[in-house]
Design a protein around this motif. Structure first.
Motif, short mmCIF file in Angstrom:
data_model
loop_
_atom_site.label_atom_id
_atom_site.label_comp_id
_atom_site.label_asym_id
_atom_site.label_seq_id
_atom_site.Cartn_x
_atom_site.Cartn_y
_atom_site.Cartn_z
N LYS A 196 7.82 10.28 -4.87
CA LYS A 196 7.83 8.58 -5.60
C LYS A 196 8.83 8.22 -5.53
CE LYS A 196 9.20 11.41 -9.69
NZ LYS A 196 7.94 11.90 -10.76
N TYR A 197 10.07 8.72 -4.91
CA TYR A 197 11.48 8.62 -4.97
C TYR A 197 12.15 7.55 -3.82
CZ TYR A 197 12.15 11.19 -9.14
OH TYR A 197 11.95 12.58 -9.80
N PHE A 198 10.80 7.61 -3.29
CA PHE A 198 10.47 6.92 -1.79
C PHE A 198 10.63 5.23 -2.09
CE2 PHE A 198 9.55 10.30 1.37
CZ PHE A 198 9.99 11.53 1.02
N GLY A 199 10.11 4.77 -2.39
CA GLY A 199 9.63 3.53 -2.37
C GLY A 199 10.13 2.82 -4.02
N CYS A 200 11.53 3.84 -4.88
CA CYS A 200 10.94 3.27 -6.77
C CYS A 200 12.58 2.64 -6.26
CB CYS A 200 11.83 4.84 -7.07
SG CYS A 200 12.31 4.11 -8.66
N LYS A 201 11.95 0.88 -6.51
CA LYS A 201 13.08 -0.13 -6.68
C LYS A 201 15.11 0.52 -7.55
CE LYS A 201 9.12 -3.60 -5.42
NZ LYS A 201 8.82 -4.77 -6.27
N ARG A 202 14.72 0.90 -8.31
CA ARG A 202 15.75 1.79 -9.08
C ARG A 202 16.68 2.39 -8.59
NH1 ARG A 202 12.95 2.98 -15.07
NH2 ARG A 202 11.52 3.71 -12.96
N ARG A 203 16.06 3.18 -7.55
CA ARG A 203 16.71 4.15 -6.90
C ARG A 203 18.25 3.43 -5.93
NH1 ARG A 203 16.34 7.87 -10.39
NH2 ARG A 203 14.40 7.98 -10.88
N THR A 204 19.22 3.36 -4.85
CA THR A 204 20.12 3.47 -4.65
C THR A 204 19.24 3.54 -2.97
OG1 THR A 204 21.96 5.31 -4.87
CG2 THR A 204 22.00 2.65 -5.84
N LEU A 205 20.35 3.21 -2.24
CA LEU A 205 19.48 3.46 -0.64
C LEU A 205 19.61 4.99 -0.26
CD1 LEU A 205 18.78 2.88 2.27
CD2 LEU A 205 21.07 2.24 2.43
N PHE A 206 21.27 4.88 -0.90
CA PHE A 206 22.02 6.25 -1.18
C PHE A 206 20.79 7.49 -1.68
CE2 PHE A 206 24.06 10.23 -2.77
CZ PHE A 206 24.79 11.10 -1.85
N GLU A 207 20.19 7.33 -3.08
CA GLU A 207 19.69 8.35 -3.34
C GLU A 207 17.71 8.67 -2.70
OE1 GLU A 207 20.16 8.12 -8.37
OE2 GLU A 207 19.31 6.24 -7.03
N LYS A 208 17.20 7.58 -1.69
CA LYS A 208 16.10 7.33 -1.19
C LYS A 208 16.83 8.70 0.14
CE LYS A 208 14.22 3.18 -2.71
NZ LYS A 208 14.49 1.52 -2.23
N LEU A 249 1.10 -1.46 -0.20
CA LEU A 249 -0.08 -0.01 -0.32
C LEU A 249 1.12 1.64 -0.47
CD1 LEU A 249 -3.03 1.15 0.05
CD2 LEU A 249 -2.69 0.69 3.16
N PHE A 250 2.51 0.99 0.43
CA PHE A 250 2.69 2.11 1.02
C PHE A 250 3.81 2.63 -0.37
CE2 PHE A 250 7.23 4.20 1.64
CZ PHE A 250 6.90 5.43 2.24
N LEU A 251 3.78 1.92 -1.63
CA LEU A 251 4.44 1.67 -2.36
C LEU A 251 3.46 2.09 -3.55
CD1 LEU A 251 6.67 -1.64 -2.74
CD2 LEU A 251 7.48 1.15 -2.27
N GLU A 252 2.67 1.34 -3.71
CA GLU A 252 1.40 2.18 -4.24
C GLU A 252 1.08 3.42 -4.57
OE1 GLU A 252 -3.14 1.12 -5.37
OE2 GLU A 252 -2.34 0.11 -3.65
N TYR A 253 1.85 3.73 -3.30
CA TYR A 253 0.85 5.30 -2.70
C TYR A 253 2.08 6.08 -3.17
CZ TYR A 253 1.04 9.84 -0.20
OH TYR A 253 0.63 11.43 -0.23
N CYS A 254 3.79 5.82 -2.86
CA CYS A 254 4.34 6.34 -3.45
C CYS A 254 4.70 6.59 -4.81
CB CYS A 254 5.55 5.72 -2.73
SG CYS A 254 5.95 6.44 -1.12
N SER A 255 4.02 5.97 -5.87
CA SER A 255 3.85 5.73 -7.57
C SER A 255 2.98 6.43 -7.93
CB SER A 255 4.21 3.96 -7.73
OG SER A 255 2.50 3.83 -6.97
N ILE A 308 -5.90 11.40 1.77
CA ILE A 308 -6.87 11.14 3.13
C ILE A 308 -7.29 9.44 2.41
CG2 ILE A 308 -9.97 10.90 3.92
CD1 ILE A 308 -8.15 14.19 3.68
N TYR A 309 -7.28 9.34 1.73
CA TYR A 309 -7.57 7.65 0.22
C TYR A 309 -7.11 7.09 0.27
CZ TYR A 309 -8.18 4.47 -3.54
OH TYR A 309 -8.52 3.11 -4.27
N PHE A 310 -5.30 6.96 0.57
CA PHE A 310 -5.02 5.67 1.08
C PHE A 310 -4.84 5.69 2.27
CE2 PHE A 310 -2.92 6.68 -3.23
CZ PHE A 310 -2.87 5.30 -3.57
#
Length: 552
Positions: free
Chosen positions: A43-55, A29-35, A514-516
Motif C-alpha cells: 500500500k505504500y508504493f502508490g500512496c501520494k502522501r509518501r515522498t519518493l525516498f519513502e517509496k 488499476l495499479f494504485l487501486e491494487y496497492c490501496s 489474480i483478480y486484479f
C-alpha cells in the motif's frame, strides 16, 4: 461551423481522451491494487502522501523480504525433494505372534562322511601327484567337496575342471544326512523327529537344513530355473502369509510359516546336533568343528557365509532373538522408490525370485556378475538351463568375482563406468524383518549325563553332540516405520508460514492478485466499451478516413 464538423471535432476529442486515459487506466488499476492489497508494504508504493525516498525505501524492503522468503522456500523444497522420508518408532508395540518365527538354516562343518570320502587322505595324494592311482569316482567327489572347503587350501592343486554339472548330486551322496546331523528336535515343547521340522536346502556351504522356510514354489520362479536339482525341498504352502501383509485375519494358531504365542524357551525351537568323530576333517574347514547357524526371514533365500552364528561341538548355545521390523506407511506408495529408498514387492521384478528382498536381489546380482566374469555360476546360485555350473578350477574365479562386486560401490564414486552394482538397484524392501540375537554358551557334558543314567553309548560311540535353543527374548517388540517427513500438506503449510511471516501473504492474497490481473481489467474494459457505444450513439459513427494521394 455546421453540425457535421462539430460531430467530427467531438469524436476526435473523445479519441484523444481515450488514448490519454489508457495509460491512466493502467496506473489507476495499479494504485487501486496497492490501496486494497492485503500484502504487507504494497500500500505504500502508490500512496501520494509518501515522498519518493519513502517509496524507494519500502520497495527495497519489500524486495528483500521476497528474496529472503524465496531462499527459505527453496531450502524447504530441497529438503522435501531429497529427504521426504523419516524412519521413526511405531506408536504401538507389536506382539511376536504377528510375525513368523525366524527361519533357521543349519550347516554342518563336516562336509563328507569318511566312508565315502576321506578328504584329508585324498588331499595329500593330490599334492604327491598320485592322481593315476585314484579312482575317478573319488576324484570327482573330491573336486565337488573342494567347492565347500576353505579356498586357500587348494591353491597350487591341479583340479582340471571348469564345469561340474554333477556337483550337487555328488555333495548329496557324501554329505551328512538330516537324521544324523540333527539328532533330536523339539518345537514349542513338542518333541519329534527332525525331518518333521527341517528340510534340505542348497547353499554356498553345501547341503544344509532349514526350518520354517517358504516352499520353492512360493519363493522361486521355477519356470525360469533349471530342472537338474531342487534348491529348496520344502513343500508346505503359506497361503495366509506374505512378507508385506503379514498373517491374514482368519489365520489359525497352527499355520505355516509357524509362529509362537509368547517368549521363552518353552515356546521356541530346541535341536540336539550330532557329528561323528570319524567324519571330522580339519583340512577342509579348519580347527573349529561344529555347525553354522543362520537366522533369516521365511521368504529369504539363505546365504549362510554372509552372517552366521557358530555352534561348536560339546557346547550348548542359547540364542534369544530380538526381531527388528520396518514397515512403510501407505502415504509413501505414491512416491518413487528412489525417493522413499525402498521397493514394494510389485515394483521390483527379479528373474529367479517371486519375493523381493534386498538379500534375494543381491544374490541374483552376484549370480549375474559371476556369470559375466567366469562364464559359469556356483552350484548354489540360481541359474537357467543355458548356464553352466562352475567346476573346481573356477573356485578362485567366482570368489574373486564376489569380492570385486563388493568393491564396485567404492570405485563407482571415482569411476562412473564401474556401475555394475549400481545397476542391480537392490534397495531394501519396504517391509523387512531382521532377527538380532543375544547368545549365551556353556559346556555340554553329555558323556557324564550318559554315565549318570548308567547308559552305554552303544551305536552312538564316537558321537559328538551339541545343543541349540532358539526363542524370542520378549513377547513384544517395537516396530520402526517409514513415513512422510514432509508431505504436500506440510510443504504448503511451511511455505504459507514463511510467506505470512515475511509479507503477510495468504491464499486470499494470491486470489487478489489474480483478480486484479484478470477479472478487474476485464470489468474496466467492458465498462469502457459501454461508454464508447454510448458516445457513438450520441455523436454518430466516425466518418470514413480518406487518404490523400501521395505526391511524387
Amino acid at each position: 461551423m455546421d453540425s457535421r464538423s462539430v460531430s467530427n471535432f467531438e469524436l476526435k476529442a473523445i479519441n484523444a481522451w481515450d488514448k490519454r486515459n489508457f495509460t491512466r487506466g493502467i496506473k489507476s488499476l495499479f494504485l487501486e491494487y496497492c490501496s486494497n492489497s492485503t500484502v504487507h508494504g504494497i500500500k505504500y508504493f502508490g500512496c501520494k502522501r509518501r515522498t519518493l525516498f519513502e517509496k524507494v525505501w519500502w520497495i527495497a524492503t519489500f524486495l528483500l523480504s521476497v528474496y529472503g522468503c524465496g531462499r527459505l522456500i527453496q531450502n524447504i523444497y530441497r529438503k522435501w525433494e531429497q529427504t521426504p522420508v523419516i524412519v521413526s518408532f511405531a506408536e504401538k508395540s507389536t506382539p511376536v505372534w504377528q510375525i513368523p518365527f525366524p527361519a533357521v538354516t543349519i550347516c554342518p562343518e563336516t562336509k563328507a562322511r569318511s566312508e565315502y570320502l576321506n578328504f584329508t587322505q585324498v588331499y595329500f595324494q593330490m599334492n604327491d601327484t598320485y592322481r593315476e592311482e585314484m579312482a575317478n569316482e573319488t576324484y570327482d567327489r573330491f573336486r565337488a567337496v573342494a567347492q565347500v572347503c576353505d579356498a586357500h587350501i587348494l591353491r597350487g592343486v591341479s583340479l582340471n575342471q571348469t564345469t561340474d554339472p554333477n556337483c550337487v548330486d555328488l555333495l548329496r551322496n557324501v554329505s551328512m544326512p538330516l537324521g544324523t546331523a540333527l539328532f533330536f528336535c523339539k518345537w514349542r515343547n513338542d518333541a519329534g523327529h527332525c525331518d518333521e521340522f527341517f528340510t534340505e536346502t542348497i547353499t554356498e556351504e553345501g547341503i544344509c537344513f532349514t526350518f520354517n522356510s517358504q516352499s520353492a514354489e512360493e519363493m522361486l520362479r521355477l519356470d525360469k530355473l533349471h530342472s537338474d536339482y531342487e534348491y529348496i525341498s520344502e513343500k508346505r504352502q503359506s497361503p495366509l502369509w506374505s512378507l508385506e501383509k503379514g498373517y491374514a485375519e482368519n489365520t489359525d494358531l497352527d499355520t505355516y510359516p509357524v509362529r509362537v504365542l509368547g517368549a521363552g524357551a518353552r515356546a521356541g525351537l530346541y535341536v540336539l546336533l550330532n557329528l561323528y568323530n570319524r567324519d571330522t576333517d580339519f583340512i577342509c574347514r579348519g580347527p573349529v568343528q561344529g555347525f553354522k547357524i543362520l537366522l533369516h526371514t521365511s521368504s529369504e533365500y539363505p546365504q549362510v557365509s554372509k552372517q552366521y552364528y557358530r555352534v561348536p561341538l560339546h557346547q550348548e548355545v542359547i540364542i534369544s532373538v530380538k526381531p527388528q521390523m520396518i514397515t512403510t506407511s501407505d502415504g509413501l506408495r505414491d512416491y518413487t522408490p528412489e525417493r522413499r529408498q525402498c521397493f514394494f514387492n510389485h515394483e521390483r521384478h527379479l528373474k529367479y525370485f517371486k519375493v523381493y528382498t534386498q538379500q534375494n536381489c543381491e544374490l541374483e546380482c552376484t549370480t549375474n556378475y559371476t556369470l559375466h566374469r567366469c562364464g559359469c555360476v556356483k552350484f548354489s546360485m540360481p541359474r537357467d538351463d543355458q548356464t553352466d555350473v562352475c567346476g573346481a578350477s573356477k573356485i578362485d574365479c567366482y570368489n574373486d568375482a564376489e569380492d570385486e562386486l563388493l568393491e564396485e560401490d567404492v570405485k563407482f564414486i571415482v569411476d562412473k563406468s564401474r556401475d555394475y552394482r549400481a545397476k542391480c538397484n537392490c534397495l531394501p524392501a519396504c517391509t523387512s524383518v531382521q532377527y538380532d540375537a543375544e547368545i549365551s554358551q556353556a559346556d555340554l557334558d553329555w558323556k557324564s549325563l550318559f554315565s549318570a543314567f548308567r547308559q552305554s553309548l552303544g551305536e552312538q560311540d564316537g558321537a559328538q553332540f551339541a545343543r541349540l535353543t532358539i526363542y524370542f527374548k520378549e513377547a513384544q517388540f517395537i516396530t520402526s516405520k517409514r513415513s512422510e517427513l514432509y508431505g504436500v500438506t506440510d510443504f504448503l503449510a511451511n511455505c504459507g508460514g514463511l510467506l505470512g511471516l515475511f509479507m503477510g501473504v495468504s491464499l486470499l492474497s494470491l486470489a487478489e492478485l489474480i483478480y486484479f490481473c484478470s477479472i478487474r481489467p476485464f470489468t474496466i474494459l467492458r465498462s469502457y466499451r459501454a461508454k464508447r457505444r454510448e458516445s457513438n450513439a450520441f455523436f454518430g459513427p466516425p466518418p470514413p478516413i480518406i487518404e490523400k494521394p501521395k505526391e511524387f
